[in-house]
Enzyme design. Structure first.
Site, PDB file in Angstrom:
ATOM      1  N   LYS A 120       0.839  -1.175   0.000  1.00 33.00           N
ATOM      2  CA  LYS A 120       0.000   0.000   0.000  1.00 33.00           C
ATOM      3  C   LYS A 120       0.891   1.248   0.000  1.00 33.00           C
ATOM      4  O   LYS A 120       2.034   1.132   0.421  1.00 33.00           O
ATOM      5  CB  LYS A 120      -0.956  -0.020   1.186  1.00 33.00           C
ATOM      6  CG  LYS A 120      -0.338   0.428   2.526  1.00 33.00           C
ATOM      7  CD  LYS A 120      -1.388   0.601   3.561  1.00 33.00           C
ATOM      8  CE  LYS A 120      -1.669   2.037   3.846  1.00 33.00           C
ATOM      9  NZ  LYS A 120      -0.805   2.650   4.871  1.00 33.00           N
ATOM     10  N   LYS A 130      -1.476  -9.845  10.907  1.00 33.27           N
ATOM     11  CA  LYS A 130      -1.381  -9.826  12.373  1.00 33.27           C
ATOM     12  C   LYS A 130      -2.090 -11.051  12.944  1.00 33.27           C
ATOM     13  O   LYS A 130      -3.171 -11.415  12.495  1.00 33.27           O
ATOM     14  CB  LYS A 130      -2.023  -8.549  12.936  1.00 33.27           C
ATOM     15  CG  LYS A 130      -1.192  -7.310  12.633  1.00 33.27           C
ATOM     16  CD  LYS A 130      -1.783  -6.089  13.289  1.00 33.27           C
ATOM     17  CE  LYS A 130      -1.117  -4.822  12.784  1.00 33.27           C
ATOM     18  NZ  LYS A 130       0.044  -4.404  13.522  1.00 33.27           N
ATOM     19  N   GLU A 167      -3.130   5.291  17.772  1.00 36.88           N
ATOM     20  CA  GLU A 167      -1.666   5.306  17.781  1.00 36.88           C
ATOM     21  C   GLU A 167      -1.173   6.473  18.623  1.00 36.88           C
ATOM     22  O   GLU A 167      -1.857   7.494  18.735  1.00 36.88           O
ATOM     23  CB  GLU A 167      -1.145   5.481  16.358  1.00 36.88           C
ATOM     24  CG  GLU A 167      -1.525   4.345  15.429  1.00 36.88           C
ATOM     25  CD  GLU A 167      -0.859   4.521  14.073  1.00 36.88           C
ATOM     26  OE1 GLU A 167       0.233   3.982  13.902  1.00 36.88           O
ATOM     27  OE2 GLU A 167      -1.429   5.210  13.217  1.00 36.88           O
ATOM     28  N   ASP A 208      -4.891   6.560   4.548  1.00 38.89           N
ATOM     29  CA  ASP A 208      -3.762   5.835   5.134  1.00 38.89           C
ATOM     30  C   ASP A 208      -4.220   4.634   5.964  1.00 38.89           C
ATOM     31  O   ASP A 208      -3.540   3.612   5.997  1.00 38.89           O
ATOM     32  CB  ASP A 208      -2.957   6.804   6.019  1.00 38.89           C
ATOM     33  CG  ASP A 208      -1.702   6.177   6.602  1.00 38.89           C
ATOM     34  OD1 ASP A 208      -0.912   5.638   5.806  1.00 38.89           O
ATOM     35  OD2 ASP A 208      -1.511   6.206   7.835  1.00 38.89           O
ATOM     36  N   HIS A 210      -6.696  -0.756   6.310  1.00 38.15           N
ATOM     37  CA  HIS A 210      -6.660  -1.558   7.535  1.00 38.15           C
ATOM     38  C   HIS A 210      -8.021  -1.665   8.235  1.00 38.15           C
ATOM     39  O   HIS A 210      -8.464  -2.754   8.580  1.00 38.15           O
ATOM     40  CB  HIS A 210      -5.643  -0.989   8.528  1.00 38.15           C
ATOM     41  CG  HIS A 210      -4.270  -0.794   7.951  1.00 38.15           C
ATOM     42  ND1 HIS A 210      -3.722  -1.654   7.017  1.00 38.15           N
ATOM     43  CD2 HIS A 210      -3.321   0.140   8.175  1.00 38.15           C
ATOM     44  CE1 HIS A 210      -2.504  -1.247   6.716  1.00 38.15           C
ATOM     45  NE2 HIS A 210      -2.238  -0.154   7.391  1.00 38.15           N
TER      46      HIS A 210
END
Ligand code: BG6
Length: 477
Positions: free
Chosen positions: A143, A177, A211, A230, A235
């Site tokens: 990406k 993950k 984050e 982003d 995600h």
């Protein structure tokens, strides 16, 4: 389980991603015995260095970015010996003949495009012209896969000129993950949850990826993207798909991706009132977003919270709340399935709203909690309290149960030829088709993001998004 012997070419082999993630990850796979002797990793880039220079660069990178303990120096030497370097010009002729001579067709060969998307076409074309790739070769792309639907379609078309979809591995590292895959195991490996996983029993679902880092250092890229491009388009939407999709008939690449695609296509357009954009403010000596992005007039969002709905039989009427942001209170990613209230309480004086919540923590402490209502212990009568049934995986399974990083898992899947955890072209396009009008709407309305305090949970308006529906975000901690 070792994979087959391979040749992996990393275009952009001297770049940040290669040094931070790809090569340290491969080293860990090597240590675990998964990388067969004879396999080769070939760094390809424009830097004028030789294989020895490259080996030193990667040795330093592995020491810096993890993987190498002192006791493993000997093993590190063995790994480093499997590295090669070629100076290759993506837009010219240099290096391509040499690459052709180096590549072996009798082993699996994969080409990792860890470069700007504007070079994908040049690389793909040269891999064919110089007869370096064949019908069994694999290409791995990172990406951002486009910045809107049109550019994503162009990238897909460019790759499709030279490679079949079954050869293309579009990485979304969230799919690598451990707990993200565990979502599927929890949903489809247990009887307990699936019967309740629908609009009869679920009040709403929250997905949070918070984050603590800012955008300092990568402002030039980030300021053109923002949290929507982003994080959300890829995600968070992938997490949404895994939590909401129907059960695939089997765990195979197309069966899973077909179901994810249906979720994206069923997403309703969003009412602008259901989105909150934020930008982190200055905080003492800590620079503001605009300073980090080196753009004093930036209207790019470093935070986003939104409410969306999936129009199908399972989910009609159930809101999905998504939020993600930089410089928030804690680094934590969580999906919470909040079940409906019980219809009627038989316990006198018990007016509190009791809700079962299944919270799945993706990082940093992987685990699951199920909030249940029980009697408060003691002689005080039938007073009810909510307690979490806690299962932190490190406690239950041991701290070393899994230390595989997303990238290493995904690269091994490329070598195995398993596309299940990679995005298919139509999935990426559908995700852009949903996000494009939202981003265009902001532009048309000159939408200005709300400032929020660093170390907070985001702008106040994000709280209000929930409060006005008598719901609230789970705490970021
Ligand atoms: C990347 C984004 O894809 O994911 C970054 O570009 C973000 O902005 C990162 O920080 C988060 O990944 P992780 O694995 O640290 O949650």
């Amino acid at each position: 389980i070792p994979v087959e012997e391979f040749d992996l070419v990393i275009f952009g082999g001297t770049g940040d991603l290669a040094r931070r993630k790809i090569l340290p990850g491969l080293f860990r796979r090597f240590l675990s015995g998964q990388m067969p002797a004879g396999s080769r990793i070939i760094g390809a880039a424009r830097s004028d260095i030789d294989s020895d220079g490259y080996r030193q660069m990667i040795r330093d990178a592995i020491s810096e970015f993890g993987g190498a303990e002192k006791s493993e120096t000997g093993r590190l030497n063995d790994f480093i010996a499997q590295l090669h370097y070629l100076r290759v010009d993506a837009k010219g002729e240099a290096g391509w003949k040499e690459l052709h001579e180096l590549i072996r067709f009798k082993v699996v060969n994969a080409f990792y495009f860890s470069v700007a998307p504007s070079l994908f076409g040049d690389l793909a074309e040269r891999l064919h012209t110089f007869k370096i790739a064949d019908n069994d070769s694999r290409v791995v792309v990172e990406k951002p896969f486009g910045r809107d639907l049109v550019s994503a379609q162009e990238l897909n078309d460019t790759l499709a000129e030279h490679f079949d979809e079954t050869q293309i591995y579009r990485i979304d590292h969230y799919l690598g993950k451990e707990t993200v895959q565990n979502l599927m195991a929890v949903r489809f490996g247990n009887m307990l949850f699936e019967p309740l996983w629908n609009n009869h029993y679920v009040d709403h679902i929250q997905i949070t990826v918070a984050e603590t880092v800012g955008v300092g250092g990568r402002g030039a890229y980030y300021d053109k993207s923002g949290a929507m491009r982003d994080m959300v388009q890829n995600h968070l939407m992938q997490l949404l798909c895994l939590i909401a999709m129907e059960a695939p008939s089997q765990f195979d690449a197309d069966a899973v991706r077909d179901e994810k695609l249906k979720v994206i296509r069923a997403l309703q357009p969003i009412d602008p009132h259901h989105i909150v954009r934020g930008q982190y403010d200055v905080n003492g000596d800590e620079p503001s977003y605009r300073e980090d992005a080196e753009n004093p007039k930036s209207f790019t969002e470093s935070f986003i919270a939104l409410r969306c709905e999936i129009a199908n039989w399972r989910w009609a009427g159930v809101p999905f709340y998504l939020r993600t942001g930089k410089k928030l209170k804690a680094r934590t990613s969580e999906i919470a399935v909040v079940f409906k209230d019980i219809g009627h309480s038989i316990f006198p004086g018990d007016e509190k709203r009791h809700r079962n919540i299944l919270a799945i923590q993706l990082q940093p402490n992987e685990g699951m909690q199920l909030q249940v209502t029980i009697k408060e212990p003691g002689p005080g009568g039938m007073r009810l309290i909510d307690v979490p049934l806690d299962m932190t995986f490190a406690e239950a399974l041991g701290p070393d149960a899994d230390d595989t990083d997303a990238y290493e898992r995904l690269i091994m899947d490329v070598i195995r030829g398993n596309q299940t955890l990679f995005m298919r072209g139509d999935e990426v396009e559908a995700a852009w088709a949903w996000t494009d009008p939202i981003i265009e709407g902001w532009k048309a309305r000159n939408d200005v993001p709300k400032l929020y305090d660093q170390g907070s949970g985001g702008p106040e308006d994000a709280m209000a998004l929930m409060h006005r529906e008598e719901r609230r975000w789970r705490e970021i901690k």
